[in-house]
Design a protein around this motif. Structure first.
Motif, PDB file in Angstrom:
ATOM      1  N   THR A  38     -69.610  -8.743 -53.096  1.00 51.41           N
ATOM      2  CA  THR A  38     -70.558  -9.658 -52.487  1.00 51.41           C
ATOM      3  C   THR A  38     -71.272 -10.313 -53.655  1.00 51.41           C
ATOM      4  O   THR A  38     -71.803  -9.626 -54.539  1.00 51.41           O
ATOM      5  CB  THR A  38     -71.576  -8.891 -51.617  1.00 51.41           C
ATOM      6  N   VAL A  39     -71.234 -11.630 -53.686  1.00 55.37           N
ATOM      7  CA  VAL A  39     -71.661 -12.327 -54.901  1.00 55.37           C
ATOM      8  C   VAL A  39     -73.140 -12.732 -54.878  1.00 55.37           C
ATOM      9  O   VAL A  39     -73.476 -13.898 -54.925  1.00 55.37           O
ATOM     10  CB  VAL A  39     -70.761 -13.550 -55.155  1.00 55.37           C
ATOM     11  N   TYR A  40     -73.983 -11.717 -54.874  1.00 61.64           N
ATOM     12  CA  TYR A  40     -75.417 -12.000 -54.899  1.00 61.64           C
ATOM     13  C   TYR A  40     -76.021 -11.626 -56.238  1.00 61.64           C
ATOM     14  O   TYR A  40     -77.212 -11.790 -56.478  1.00 61.64           O
ATOM     15  CB  TYR A  40     -76.134 -11.232 -53.781  1.00 61.64           C
ATOM     16  N   ASN A  41     -75.176 -11.089 -57.124  1.00 65.33           N
ATOM     17  CA  ASN A  41     -75.662 -10.645 -58.427  1.00 65.33           C
ATOM     18  C   ASN A  41     -74.456 -10.470 -59.352  1.00 65.33           C
ATOM     19  O   ASN A  41     -73.312 -10.643 -58.923  1.00 65.33           O
ATOM     20  CB  ASN A  41     -76.395  -9.305 -58.265  1.00 65.33           C
ATOM     21  N   TYR A  42     -74.712 -10.099 -60.602  1.00 63.56           N
ATOM     22  CA  TYR A  42     -73.603  -9.823 -61.512  1.00 63.56           C
ATOM     23  C   TYR A  42     -72.864  -8.585 -61.046  1.00 63.56           C
ATOM     24  O   TYR A  42     -73.449  -7.704 -60.416  1.00 63.56           O
ATOM     25  CB  TYR A  42     -74.131  -9.548 -62.925  1.00 63.56           C
ATOM     26  N   GLN A  43     -71.591  -8.500 -61.379  1.00 70.26           N
ATOM     27  CA  GLN A  43     -70.857  -7.263 -61.149  1.00 70.26           C
ATOM     28  C   GLN A  43     -71.034  -6.411 -62.401  1.00 70.26           C
ATOM     29  O   GLN A  43     -70.828  -6.886 -63.509  1.00 70.26           O
ATOM     30  CB  GLN A  43     -69.366  -7.574 -60.949  1.00 70.26           C
ATOM     31  N   HIS A  44     -71.428  -5.168 -62.196  1.00 71.03           N
ATOM     32  CA  HIS A  44     -71.570  -4.324 -63.382  1.00 71.03           C
ATOM     33  C   HIS A  44     -70.230  -3.670 -63.711  1.00 71.03           C
ATOM     34  O   HIS A  44     -69.270  -3.776 -62.960  1.00 71.03           O
ATOM     35  CB  HIS A  44     -72.706  -3.319 -63.222  1.00 71.03           C
ATOM     36  N   ILE A  45     -70.175  -3.034 -64.873  1.00 74.96           N
ATOM     37  CA  ILE A  45     -68.883  -2.517 -65.325  1.00 74.96           C
ATOM     38  C   ILE A  45     -68.363  -1.402 -64.418  1.00 74.96           C
ATOM     39  O   ILE A  45     -67.176  -1.111 -64.415  1.00 74.96           O
ATOM     40  CB  ILE A  45     -68.945  -2.033 -66.795  1.00 74.96           C
ATOM     41  N   GLY A  46     -69.251  -0.811 -63.645  1.00 81.19           N
ATOM     42  CA  GLY A  46     -68.807   0.178 -62.660  1.00 81.19           C
ATOM     43  C   GLY A  46     -68.060  -0.507 -61.526  1.00 81.19           C
ATOM     44  O   GLY A  46     -67.001  -0.054 -61.099  1.00 81.19           O
ATOM     45  N   VAL A  69     -82.075 -13.217 -50.258  1.00 76.49           N
ATOM     46  CA  VAL A  69     -83.058 -12.687 -51.195  1.00 76.49           C
ATOM     47  C   VAL A  69     -82.733 -13.144 -52.614  1.00 76.49           C
ATOM     48  O   VAL A  69     -83.598 -13.600 -53.362  1.00 76.49           O
ATOM     49  CB  VAL A  69     -83.092 -11.143 -51.129  1.00 76.49           C
ATOM     50  N   GLY A  70     -81.440 -13.030 -52.957  1.00 75.93           N
ATOM     51  CA  GLY A  70     -81.008 -13.429 -54.294  1.00 75.93           C
ATOM     52  C   GLY A  70     -81.276 -14.902 -54.553  1.00 75.93           C
ATOM     53  O   GLY A  70     -81.695 -15.297 -55.641  1.00 75.93           O
ATOM     54  N   ALA A  71     -81.026 -15.707 -53.553  1.00 79.00           N
ATOM     55  CA  ALA A  71     -81.212 -17.140 -53.707  1.00 79.00           C
ATOM     56  C   ALA A  71     -82.674 -17.489 -53.960  1.00 79.00           C
ATOM     57  O   ALA A  71     -82.995 -18.255 -54.868  1.00 79.00           O
ATOM     58  CB  ALA A  71     -80.690 -17.864 -52.467  1.00 79.00           C
ATOM     59  N   SER A  72     -83.557 -16.889 -53.190  1.00 80.07           N
ATOM     60  CA  SER A  72     -84.965 -17.231 -53.386  1.00 80.07           C
ATOM     61  C   SER A  72     -85.464 -16.652 -54.704  1.00 80.07           C
ATOM     62  O   SER A  72     -86.319 -17.237 -55.372  1.00 80.07           O
ATOM     63  CB  SER A  72     -85.810 -16.766 -52.198  1.00 80.07           C
ATOM     64  N   ARG A  73     -84.891 -15.522 -55.118  1.00 84.07           N
ATOM     65  CA  ARG A  73     -85.259 -14.918 -56.403  1.00 84.07           C
ATOM     66  C   ARG A  73     -84.929 -15.878 -57.546  1.00 84.07           C
ATOM     67  O   ARG A  73     -85.653 -15.990 -58.522  1.00 84.07           O
ATOM     68  CB  ARG A  73     -84.481 -13.609 -56.575  1.00 84.07           C
ATOM     69  N   GLU A  74     -83.816 -16.570 -57.419  1.00 85.03           N
ATOM     70  CA  GLU A  74     -83.353 -17.385 -58.536  1.00 85.03           C
ATOM     71  C   GLU A  74     -83.566 -18.885 -58.322  1.00 85.03           C
ATOM     72  O   GLU A  74     -83.097 -19.696 -59.120  1.00 85.03           O
ATOM     73  CB  GLU A  74     -81.866 -17.090 -58.797  1.00 85.03           C
ATOM     74  N   GLY A  75     -84.243 -19.224 -57.240  1.00 82.41           N
ATOM     75  CA  GLY A  75     -84.513 -20.629 -56.991  1.00 82.41           C
ATOM     76  C   GLY A  75     -83.254 -21.447 -56.764  1.00 82.41           C
ATOM     77  O   GLY A  75     -83.160 -22.593 -57.174  1.00 82.41           O
ATOM     78  N   LYS A  76     -82.253 -20.829 -56.148  1.00 80.58           N
ATOM     79  CA  LYS A  76     -81.008 -21.522 -55.859  1.00 80.58           C
ATOM     80  C   LYS A  76     -80.792 -21.516 -54.354  1.00 80.58           C
ATOM     81  O   LYS A  76     -81.410 -20.737 -53.631  1.00 80.58           O
ATOM     82  CB  LYS A  76     -79.826 -20.774 -56.501  1.00 80.58           C
ATOM     83  N   THR A  77     -79.891 -22.365 -53.891  1.00 81.62           N
ATOM     84  CA  THR A  77     -79.486 -22.235 -52.498  1.00 81.62           C
ATOM     85  C   THR A  77     -78.510 -21.072 -52.448  1.00 81.62           C
ATOM     86  O   THR A  77     -77.970 -20.647 -53.477  1.00 81.62           O
ATOM     87  CB  THR A  77     -78.749 -23.486 -51.983  1.00 81.62           C
TER      88      THR A  77
END
Length: 475
Positions: free
Chosen positions: A33-41, A88-96
């Motif tokens: 789910t692409v709301y953040n970076y994927q970590h190495i795990g 949530v991610g979008a409003s956090r980063e000021g993106k749509t």
RNA sequence: GGCGACGUACCCAAGUGGCUUAAGGGAGAGGUCUGCAAAACCUCGAUUCAUCGGUUCGAAUCCGAUCGUCGCCUCCA
């Protein structure tokens, strides 16, 4: 064709792999789910799936590989209180939400390339398949598997008799409300949403019209809809992280089989977690490692890939810098040997192979093939690889060919390995190098060593070779 | 509370009843070779597989108990 054995979560044991259609297979892997970076795990799972795919290819199978991108938000629970991570991610980063999805999808795919993961035949986005998802829900509704509550359309898990088979769920032992409130309207604790209604007081960035009302799809329905669209109602392999067993995959099976009346997937494979001292690496903890973070610290993404090869995909792997350093050392050594073999091969064009060697070579291939076909026993495969590396009786050319052959599965980019070029060494460094060469000639070794130390301080390394001096950036 | 996984040398890890008097990698120690360094190569590293008991001619491998670590039962790979 050699036999392949895989641990099938559905059977709860290792089984011989038999494809539905000879010589080929369909493989669906749950993506992020692409709301953040994927970590190495997270990426460990995609490395596992890549090894699996490469193993099939190595054995001569044609693989149709589909990976989804979940770019639509889901509530953090089936209830109304949960937050939508995408919104949530979008409003956090000021993106749509759409920009957010594009941004993180892009980075995710680039990371998979950096890890030398073969790209799937198709990346499928959830938002590109809304009609298919609605269609599937309609199918379930027509067959009487659904009911409607105030917040959405739900799947009634009591209507099927083998619910939870994959996870061996002991439903009576489940503890609803252990961490989150249970909706009063759900008929069974295992029921899950197929379609969620948009909140009445708030406009969502992502919502679609449907016969049940404006809203958005439930989390599980997308994978069923997309997998069946591209691979058919019944296909060979489905994989994902181990965390998907009790919920996501259990529900995928339920809804898919309820609609089609056919068996959904033959082999379910699951990758275990990457853990830290404190437990699994997880986004909700806040701090997590990305591929870029490793690069910034001076690691090659493939150092991490090599680290993942060390242990079976089904076993948890403990991340530590010590482990990563060990992998880096081993991988660097391997690359050095490959460079050496390349040089030797170039120098001796004529083959020094004897029939005896041919037998040895075939033996190694056989050993390697058996190892990787045994539920991806890559670490045993690596043992074979090191045997080859150290077998001085084999000509460099043969050893190189074997390593290239193995690398089709390992994906360590051995063919592309090259000696670091003397890329733009600054003039002052070159001057010092010349000075040192002169000092060496005059047997003024003290002076020579002083200059070496000085050059090192400036970030460069010099290595004496038979035919001259090599200068490279310190790594 | 329920369900499940795991515990092999300093670290990672293969092996799941006799082929193994326990692969491989990393780190470490000693050595060879180059002025030195780097690389490479050689040698040495668990009489032992969390602990205790049992089954067996034979167990790291099967069974039981104990201890320890972790995951799932919200979202997560």
């Amino acid at each position: 064709m050699e036999k392949i054995y895989l641990y099938n979560t559905l059977a709860h044991k290792k089984e011989e792999f038999i494809p539905i259609k000879e010589g080929k297979l369909g493989m669906y892997c749950c993506g992020p789910t692409v709301y953040n970076y994927q970590h190495i795990g997270n990426l460990r799972t995609y490395i596992f799936e890549d090894l699996l795919k490469r193993m099939f290819l190595y054995n001569g199978y044609k693989v149709n590989h589909i990976v989804n991108i979940t770019d639509v938000g889901h509530l953090t629970s089936d209830e109304d209180e949960g937050e939508d991570k995408m919104e949530v991610g979008a409003s956090r980063e000021g993106k749509t939400v759409w920009e957010l999805a594009e941004y993180y999808t892009d980075i995710f795919i680039k990371d998979t390339i950096r890890l030398n993961i073969l790209q799937p035949d198709k990346w499928t986005k959830a938002t590109d398949h809304i009609p298919e998802q609605i269609g599937l829900i309609k199918c379930l509704e027509a067959k009487g598997f659904t009911y409607i509550t105030s917040d959405g359309v739900y799947f009634d898990t009591s209507k099927i008799n083998n619910y939870g088979e994959l996870a061996q769920l002991d439903i009576s032992g489940l503890k609803p409300g252990h961490r989150i409130e249970l909706s009063e309207e759900k008929k069974n604790i295992t029921d899950f949403s197929l379609w969620k209604f948009s909140p009445k007081d708030k406009k969502r960035q992502m919502e679609w019209e449907s016969t049940w009302g404006t809203g958005f799809p439930g989390w599980h329905i997308e994978c069923s809809a997309m997998a069946m669209k591209y691979l058919g109602n019944h296909f060979d392999v489905h994989c994902g992280g181990i965390d998907h067993i009790p919920g996501h995959h259990t529900n995928e099976i339920a809804q898919s089989e309820a609609c089609t009346g056919e068996k959904f997937v033959n082999y379910w494979l699951h990758g275990a977690f990457l853990e830290e001292e404190s437990g699994k690496m997880s986004k909700s903890k806040g701090e997590f490692l990305t591929v870029q973070a490793l690069v910034d610290k001076g690691y090659d993404p493939l150092d991490y890939r090599y680290m993942c090869l060390g242990t079976n995909y089904g076993k948890r792997l403990l991340f530590s810098w010590e482990n990563l350093d060990a992998a880096k050392s081993a991988y660097t050594r391997l690359k050095n040997r490959v460079i050496e073999f390349k040089k030797q091969t170039a120098e001796h064009i004529e083959s020094t192979e004897t029939p005896n060697h041919k037998e040895t070579i075939e033996g190694y291939k056989q050993q390697f093939n058996e190892a990787v076909n045994d539920d991806l026993n890559i670490s045993s495969g690596l043992a074979v690889l090191w045997d080859v590396v150290k077998n001085e009786l084999l000509p460099a050319k043969s050893r190189l060919e074997l390593l290239y052959d193995f690398d089709n599965v390992l994906g360590l980019g051995l063919k592309e390995v090259e000696e670091k070029k003397e890329d733009n060494i600054p003039e002052e460094i070159m001057k010092l190098v010349e000075e040192r060469t002169a000092a060496k000639k005059a047997k003024d070794f003290k002076r020579a060593d002083e200059i070496r130390a000085k050059i090192k301080e400036m970030g460069y390394e010099i290595v004496d070779k038979k035919d001259g001096v090599e200068v490279k950036k310190s790594s």
